[in-house]
Structures are given as C-alpha cells and as structure tokens.
Design an enzyme around this catalytic site. Structure first.
Site, PDB file in Angstrom:
ATOM      1  N   ASP A  70      45.139 109.657  77.711  1.00 21.90           N
ATOM      2  CA  ASP A  70      45.811 109.435  79.003  1.00 21.90           C
ATOM      3  C   ASP A  70      46.174 110.751  79.683  1.00 21.90           C
ATOM      4  O   ASP A  70      45.989 110.913  80.900  1.00 21.90           O
ATOM      5  CB  ASP A  70      47.091 108.612  78.806  1.00 21.90           C
ATOM      6  N   GLY A 109      49.784  99.568  80.801  1.00 25.49           N
ATOM      7  CA  GLY A 109      48.497  99.926  80.194  1.00 25.49           C
ATOM      8  C   GLY A 109      47.663 100.806  81.099  1.00 25.49           C
ATOM      9  O   GLY A 109      46.498 101.075  80.817  1.00 25.49           O
ATOM     10  N   GLY A 150      48.635 103.940  82.100  1.00 27.12           N
ATOM     11  CA  GLY A 150      48.894 105.369  81.901  1.00 27.12           C
ATOM     12  C   GLY A 150      49.987 105.958  82.776  1.00 27.12           C
ATOM     13  O   GLY A 150      49.915 107.140  83.131  1.00 27.12           O
ATOM     14  N   SER A 151      51.005 105.151  83.110  1.00 29.35           N
ATOM     15  CA  SER A 151      52.045 105.703  83.997  1.00 29.35           C
ATOM     16  C   SER A 151      52.823 106.835  83.319  1.00 29.35           C
ATOM     17  O   SER A 151      53.169 107.817  83.974  1.00 29.35           O
ATOM     18  CB  SER A 151      52.988 104.612  84.498  1.00 29.35           C
ATOM     19  N   SER A 152      53.068 106.738  82.017  1.00 30.29           N
ATOM     20  CA  SER A 152      53.863 107.798  81.374  1.00 30.29           C
ATOM     21  C   SER A 152      53.086 109.115  81.340  1.00 30.29           C
ATOM     22  O   SER A 152      53.665 110.189  81.526  1.00 30.29           O
ATOM     23  CB  SER A 152      54.328 107.383  79.976  1.00 30.29           C
ATOM     24  N   ALA A 153      51.778 109.039  81.149  1.00 31.48           N
ATOM     25  CA  ALA A 153      50.971 110.268  81.153  1.00 31.48           C
ATOM     26  C   ALA A 153      50.915 110.859  82.558  1.00 31.48           C
ATOM     27  O   ALA A 153      51.005 112.082  82.734  1.00 31.48           O
ATOM     28  CB  ALA A 153      49.557 109.977  80.661  1.00 31.48           C
ATOM     29  N   ALA A 154      50.792 110.007  83.567  1.00 30.57           N
ATOM     30  CA  ALA A 154      50.726 110.498  84.948  1.00 30.57           C
ATOM     31  C   ALA A 154      52.062 111.139  85.337  1.00 30.57           C
ATOM     32  O   ALA A 154      52.098 112.175  86.012  1.00 30.57           O
ATOM     33  CB  ALA A 154      50.358 109.362  85.896  1.00 30.57           C
ATOM     34  N   PRO A 206      52.514 100.493  87.840  1.00 27.82           N
ATOM     35  CA  PRO A 206      53.630  99.834  87.149  1.00 27.82           C
ATOM     36  C   PRO A 206      53.836 100.431  85.760  1.00 27.82           C
ATOM     37  O   PRO A 206      52.858 100.749  85.077  1.00 27.82           O
ATOM     38  CB  PRO A 206      53.193  98.366  87.044  1.00 27.82           C
TER      39      PRO A 206
HETATM   40  O1  PMV Z   1      48.848 101.548  77.426  1.00 29.17           O
HETATM   41  P1  PMV Z   1      48.733 103.000  77.669  1.00 29.17           P
HETATM   42  O2  PMV Z   1      48.379 103.343  79.068  1.00 29.17           O
HETATM   43  O3  PMV Z   1      49.967 103.710  77.190  1.00 29.17           O
HETATM   44  O4  PMV Z   1      47.476 103.534  76.768  1.00 29.17           O
HETATM   45  C1  PMV Z   1      47.617 103.720  75.386  1.00 29.17           C
HETATM   46  C2  PMV Z   1      46.304 104.060  74.727  1.00 29.17           C
HETATM   47  C3  PMV Z   1      46.389 104.074  73.189  1.00 29.17           C
HETATM   48  O5  PMV Z   1      45.079 104.355  72.697  1.00 29.17           O
HETATM   49  C4  PMV Z   1      46.834 102.730  72.640  1.00 29.17           C
HETATM   50  C5  PMV Z   1      47.354 105.139  72.678  1.00 29.17           C
HETATM   51  C6  PMV Z   1      46.875 106.557  72.866  1.00 29.17           C
HETATM   52  O6  PMV Z   1      47.727 107.458  72.823  1.00 29.17           O
HETATM   53  O7  PMV Z   1      45.659 106.803  72.992  1.00 29.17           O
END
Ligand code: PMV
Length: 315
Positions: A136, A87, A89-93, A83
């Site tokens: 991520d 939290g 990491g969908s944008s990184a994936a 989703p």
């Molecule tokens: O919530 P996510 O999956 O975007 O993880 C962010 C992690 C942070 O430490 C808050 C930001 C980062 O770039 O490390």
C-alpha cells in the site's frame, strides 16, 4: 503551509500472501487522501483536524511524527476521498501524504525523496499494525501500477526487507481495464486480519500452501496482464478470492457483492484486508456491475486507475 495528497489503491492479486514475501500487484485509483500541514503558531502539541493528536485516535500520525518529524508543533487538516478501513489503502495514503509534507516543510522535495518516503511510510504501517507489506505504501508513493516480486525484474524501483520477508518493488504499466469497486460499508481491521492469517499460517501447513499458491497465481496474473488476456485475468481473480476465503478473511456481505458482480464480469474478488472492506470486479459493463453491487447492498464506484502518486498540490 504545505498541501499534499496520495492515491488510494486496489490490490489486483496477492493481498495477505504478500505479507509473507509472496508477490502482489496493486493499482493506484484516482480517489485521494489530501492534507494541509502547517507549523502551529503558538500552543503546544500537534493538532489533527482541530483535535489534540492522540495514539488512540491518530495512531499513524503519532507514530510518523514521533519517528520522522523533528520540527515544532504541527496543525494538520485532512480531507479524504477514501473511506477508512475500506480495503482501499487509506492509512497508507494518509501516511505517505504526511511524510511528503515533512519533506517539503523541511525544504526538500518529494520527487527527490520518494524512496525514503516509501520506506519510512512502510516502517510506520509496520510499526502501527504490528506486521505489514510495503504494497500500500509503495503504491501510494509511486501511483500508477506497482508489482512486488520475489526477485528483480524490469522496472525495479528498490528492495525492502523486514521481519524475515523481502520484496523487490517494481513499477508496472497500468492495464486498460474497467474496474468496479464495491464497498460493503463494513470496516475491516487490517491489523487484526493480518494477525488472524498469521495464526493460521503458523499452525497449519495447508495455510502455508495456500499462501504459496496465491503467490504462484499472482505471477500468472502478471503474465495475463502482459498478454492483455482479460478472460484469464478474471479466472485468476475468482481463484484468488477463493483462496482468500480459505485463509478466513472473507465476509458474508463481501461474498454477496462478489456473487452479484460475477454474472456481468470477467472476474471478481475481495481486495485489501477483507473482513468487510471492499471487492473489485473486472468487466466490460461497469454501469451494470455497479448497479448489481448497489442492489446487493454495497456502495459501488467505477474506479479510474493509473492515478499519480504522492505529490505536493497547489497552495
Ligand atoms: O485493506 P488494506 O487497504 O489495509 O490492505 C491490506 C493488504 C494486506 O495484504 C492484507 C496487508 C499488507 O500490509 O499487505
């Protein structure tokens, strides 16, 4: 056409503090972001899921295409098991999958270009969010377990420096843990939450100390993982959660899910940026914790960790 996919992740320790160069540990989970990318026959401009690519709706795609793609118009179709803004990491994936597709479409191979893909994906997250750590994007690229540390250790992959912070990125063994994830259903905006912590950090010594304390605790977490000490790991997770609350990124619903999980867990904490998003718990009773999270209004899933990183999937 090229099909690629990358895993989502959970952060075991160190989110937010890692943006300032403190350590963090992340584990790839088996839920993946998948995409098909092919050159568009006819027509101008790039398409994402049939829509014209715009900065407003496709900020990561647009940044990546503008900076790292020099071919013609692309037709991108996505299919995500992660989703968005949860939290996980969908944008990184998404970004690493796209960068992997660029490499393969240009005649290269992902395996030869992993470090470059990770660096460019980090630059994309940084460019779109205004500030980020490579947590991520490294985890989505490499899969398995990743440790960002302040200096080189065993398993060093590469070193990254940006915006006054630096990270030594390592591969780590995937621990034997039962992890249950609980999504609040509330989307957290990572860029805004990172900026909120930044304002607090700039104006307040206590916030700076809290960030440094999270870093120390994360390295204690590495020791607990190496020793296979789950009780200690759980205790440290509870403390990490409390410190993140001090930094102002908790949310009442996230707190409810953490409290619901704790009676049957070694430890529980928010994971990722917070402000909604997700929590994780470590437990010997995953089904029971999943039910407790569900009863408290969350969306649980039992995470399978140790997922492979970015890859090209069969056509
Ligand atoms: O919530 P996510 O999956 O975007 O993880 C962010 C992690 C942070 O430490 C808050 C930001 C980062 O770039 O490390």
């Amino acid at each position: 056409m090229v099909r690629t996919s990358s895993p989502g992740k959970v952060i075991l320790f160190g989110e937010h503090a890692v943006v300032y160069g403190e350590p963090a540990i992340a584990l790839a989970v088996t839920r993946r972001f998948k995409m098909n990318v092919r050159p568009r026959d006819g027509g101008k401009g790039h398409l994402v899921d049939g829509h014209r690519m715009t900065a407003a709706h496709h900020s990561y795609f647009k940044y990546a295409v503008e900076n790292y793609w020099d071919g013609g118009p692309l037709d991108i179709a996505t299919d995500s098991e992660i989703p968005s803004s949860s939290g996980m990491g969908s944008s990184a994936a998404l970004t690493t999958s796209l960068m992997g597709a660029f490499v393969e479409l240009s005649g290269g191979t992902i395996d030869d270009e992993r470090e470059r893909i990770a660096r460019q994906s980090f630059a994309t997250e940084y460019g779109v969010q205004g500030r980020a750590s490579p947590t991520d994007t490294s985890t989505a690229t490499m899969g398995m377990g990743v440790l960002l540390a302040k200096g080189p250790m065993d398993g060093l992959l590469w070193h990254v420096e940006r915006g006054g912070a630096e990270w030594y990125i390592h591969r780590v063994d995937v621990p034997q843990l039962n992890i249950v994830v609980g999504f609040t259903g509330i989307k957290g905006n990572t860029g805004e939450l990172v900026a909120k912590v930044r304002r607090f950090w700039e104006s307040n010594n206590f916030a700076k100390e809290t960030v440094a304390d999270i870093g120390k605790l994360t390295m204690e977490g590495v020791e607990a993982l190496n020793a296979g000490n789950v009780e200690r790991l759980g205790e440290l997770m509870d403390r990490n959660h409390q410190m993140l609350s001090i930094l102002g990124v908790n949310h009442p619903k996230l707190q409810r899910l953490v409290e619901a999980a704790r009676p049957h867990s070694y430890g529980a904490k928010m994971t990722g940026a917070g402000g909604g998003g997700s929590m994780i718990a470590i437990t010997d009773e995953p089904e029971r914790v999943a039910k407790a999270i569900q009863d408290a209004g969350g969306r649980p899933f039992i995470a399978e960790i140790g997922a492979p990183g970015l890859r090209r999937d069969g056509d």
